[in-house]
Design an enzyme around this catalytic site. Structure first.
Site, PDB file in Angstrom:
ATOM      1  N   ASP A  66       0.843  -1.186   0.000  1.00 42.33           N
ATOM      2  CA  ASP A  66       0.000   0.000   0.000  1.00 42.33           C
ATOM      3  C   ASP A  66       0.885   1.245   0.000  1.00 42.33           C
ATOM      4  OD1 ASP A  66      -2.632   1.343   0.317  1.00 42.33           O
ATOM      5  OD2 ASP A  66      -1.794   1.949   2.243  1.00 42.33           O
ATOM      6  N   THR A  99      -2.890   5.715  -4.485  1.00 36.03           N
ATOM      7  CA  THR A  99      -1.786   6.487  -3.909  1.00 36.03           C
ATOM      8  C   THR A  99      -0.476   6.231  -4.662  1.00 36.03           C
ATOM      9  OG1 THR A  99      -1.482   4.696  -2.300  1.00 36.03           O
ATOM     10  CG2 THR A  99      -2.785   6.583  -1.608  1.00 36.03           C
ATOM     11  N   THR A 100      -0.208   4.967  -4.987  1.00 32.80           N
ATOM     12  CA  THR A 100       1.023   4.653  -5.710  1.00 32.80           C
ATOM     13  C   THR A 100       1.016   5.286  -7.089  1.00 32.80           C
ATOM     14  OG1 THR A 100       1.142   2.540  -4.532  1.00 32.80           O
ATOM     15  CG2 THR A 100       2.495   2.769  -6.504  1.00 32.80           C
ATOM     16  N   ASP A 392      -9.192   0.308   1.621  1.00 39.53           N
ATOM     17  CA  ASP A 392      -9.103   0.979   0.322  1.00 39.53           C
ATOM     18  C   ASP A 392     -10.295   0.619  -0.555  1.00 39.53           C
ATOM     19  OD1 ASP A 392      -6.764   2.161   1.057  1.00 39.53           O
ATOM     20  OD2 ASP A 392      -5.454   0.890  -0.143  1.00 39.53           O
TER      21      ASP A 392
END
Length: 553
Positions: A66, A99-100, A392
């Protein structure tokens, strides 16, 4: 140290300990730090992404892929790197996932901006071009996105499965996705104007080790992981009156230290009798309220436990504050802070059952809006990563239900956006055109990294994707499992449009913020962790990244 000449003598305007990096050195320093952060998480992107093991200073181990968790756990003490971490945190807060992607795109934007700076293109022109490209990309996302029926359970489930893919939930993702969809539907309310609002505050997540992930369950109500305070208390109650208490059922202690001299054993007995009377009065107050069950946030004296058991009242002590707040929504009770002022109106109403195998209490209320997702796993590390993936996915499903727009995954959206931005660049005059094209190239990082992480040739994959999109296949993406280019939307790889818009916005704004800096003035070492290594000088490019970042790279 900055100096000015005054009457032939140098005038010192900065302290001896201060550091200053200017112009191209400052740009190189900032871009290098930001790219280092982005490259640290790139290998985690996609279904075939790898995990990171993070060990903190106390020896605690976190295993995850994550993006925001990795960046938060890394020991980074560089100001520019921390600006990029804020991109991940913003993406997490606003979209719940991606997010990545956001951080990787921000790093690629800065990499391509560095090439433009080498061509003597001014940062202002690059910033303007990036801003124009981001605005156009958001418009194109809205055009590409598919409006869906938010009651289409199968499609909503696909968004949950897509979000969880590659996060340690592969084997049980269908089961977990169904639980997530059911949970979100339970806490979704329709407003007067017909919009769906998902209130995740009414959804609680509990974890339990020692069981298979496939045994995870959704419960209408709350869970309390506690035991009864007395063996003779009942463990179940139907149609029960529930008291939520934020007050100890113990002898009241003096606010100040007090010494009492006892000269007669009868005096000592009087003190003990007085304490017993206090406890009896508190228990009697609970009995007078007709409460059947007491969830107490604080302690319960042993003698009070005995009296409560005699009255047939189930009591649980040291319940978490968060559990009490959630139970107040489940059973419709008020949290009581003073027993003497409590009334029957403060009580809630519901059923309580005991699972002896798991040592849990299940609390269900009449027309309860709150639900609990009980996640099970074999070990603590498995459960922790499962909880991150499910959290998520919950945010993704909530966004999809609220927004009603989805996109094809597998890099399909990024390749289509890049193609459209290149067409848009033809209408842009000046050097900003080069920045728009660089922005388009940066978006194609996503399918390239997806291919790399799957062990495929990224160049061949990108060529094939571009060819498919040039032929009009807007939803053509990479299937990392079969290595084929296919319609990923039809294949069930579905992402929320809002997350993609937010990723583009966060990445472009972060890149522009870094590019706008041409002078770094620090009162001391550029490291933000003043207790760390004092040697790193900024002139070397990475400077104050310190041991934390160096250890990760």
């Amino acid at each position: 140290m900055s100096q000015r000449m005054q009457q032939g003598q140098p005038m010192i305007v900065m302290s001896e300990d201060s550091q200053r990096v200017k112009d191209k050195d400052a740009q190189d320093y900032n871009i290098s730090a930001a790219r280092a952060v982005a490259e640290a998480v790139r290998s985690t992107l996609g279904p075939k992404g790898m995990d990171k093991m993070l060990v903190d200073s106390m020896g605690s181990v976190t295993i995850t892929n994550d993006g925001v968790t990795i960046l938060q756990e890394m020991d980074i003490d560089n100001p520019t790197a921390e600006m990029i971490i804020e991109v991940a945190e913003t993406q997490e807060d606003e979209a719940g996932d991606g997010t990545t992607t956001a951080v990787a795109i921000a790093g690629e934007l800065l990499k391509n901006a560095e090439d433009l700076l080498e061509q003597d293109i001014h940062p202002t022109a690059i910033i303007k071009g990036f801003h124009m490209a981001a605005e156009q990309a958001r418009e194109e996302v809205d055009d590409i996105a598919t409006d869906i029926d938010t009651t289409d359970e199968e499609l909503i489930r696909k968004t949950a499965e897509t979000s969880m893919t590659g996060k340690g939930t592969e084997v049980n993702k269908e089961h977990l996705a169904q639980l997530i969809v059911d949970a979100v539907s339970q806490v979704t309310v329709e407003t007067e104007d017909g919009d769906n609002v998902v209130d995740l505050e009414f959804l609680n997540i509990e974890t339990q080790t020692g069981r298979a992930t496939g045994e995870s369950d959704l419960l209408e109500g709350g869970i309390v992981d506690k035991d009864p305070v007395h063996d003779n208390m009942p463990t179940e109650a139907t149609d029960a009156d529930v008291l939520l208490l934020n007050q100890s059922i113990e002898v009241e202690e003096a606010d100040v230290d007090t010494e009492v001299s006892v000269t007669d054993p009868d005096q000592l007995q009087q003190f003990l009798d007085r304490e017993e009377k206090q406890l009896k009065e508190k228990v009697q107050q609970i009995v007078d309220l007709d409460a059947d069950i007491v969830f107490c946030q604080k302690g319960i004296d042993d003698l009070a436990q005995h009296y409560l058991a005699k009255e047939g009242i189930l009591a649980i002590r040291r319940a978490k504050k968060s559990d009490l707040e959630f139970l107040s929504e489940v059973v419709g009770a008020s949290i009581v802070s003073d027993l003497s002022s409590a009334s029957e109106d403060d009580l809630g109403y519901g059923d309580v059952t005991r699972d002896e195998e798991d040592e849990l209490f299940y609390v269900e209320g009449e027309d309860a809006h709150g639900v609990t997702l009980l996640l099970r796993g074999s070990t603590d590390h498995v459960v922790d990563e499962l909880e991150r993936g499910v959290t998520d996915a919950l945010d993704v499903v909530a966004q999809t239900v609220s927004d009603g727009r989805v996109l094809a995954g597998g890099g399909a959206t990024e390749v289509e956006l890049a193609s459209r931005l290149r067409d848009f660049a033809d209408s842009v005059s000046g050097r900003e055109q080069l920045a728009v094209e660089a922005f388009a190239d940066s978006l194609e990082l996503v399918p390239r990294v997806l291919a790399e992480n799957a062990g495929l040739d990224s160049i061949d994959t990108l060529v094939d994707l571009r060819a498919a999109h040039d032929d009009g296949d807007v939803q053509a993406g990479l299937n990392v499992f079969s290595s084929d280019i296919e319609d990923t939307y039809e294949a069930g790889v579905v992402e929320p449009a809002h997350a993609k818009e937010q990723a583009v916005t966060s990445a472009s704004e972060a890149a522009n913020l870094v590019l706008k800096i041409d002078d770094i003035i620090s009162a001391g070492d550029l490291s933000t962790d003043k207790g760390g290594d004092e040697e790193g000088a900024p002139g070397g490019g990475m400077g104050g990244m310190g041991g934390g970042m160096g250890g990760m790279m």
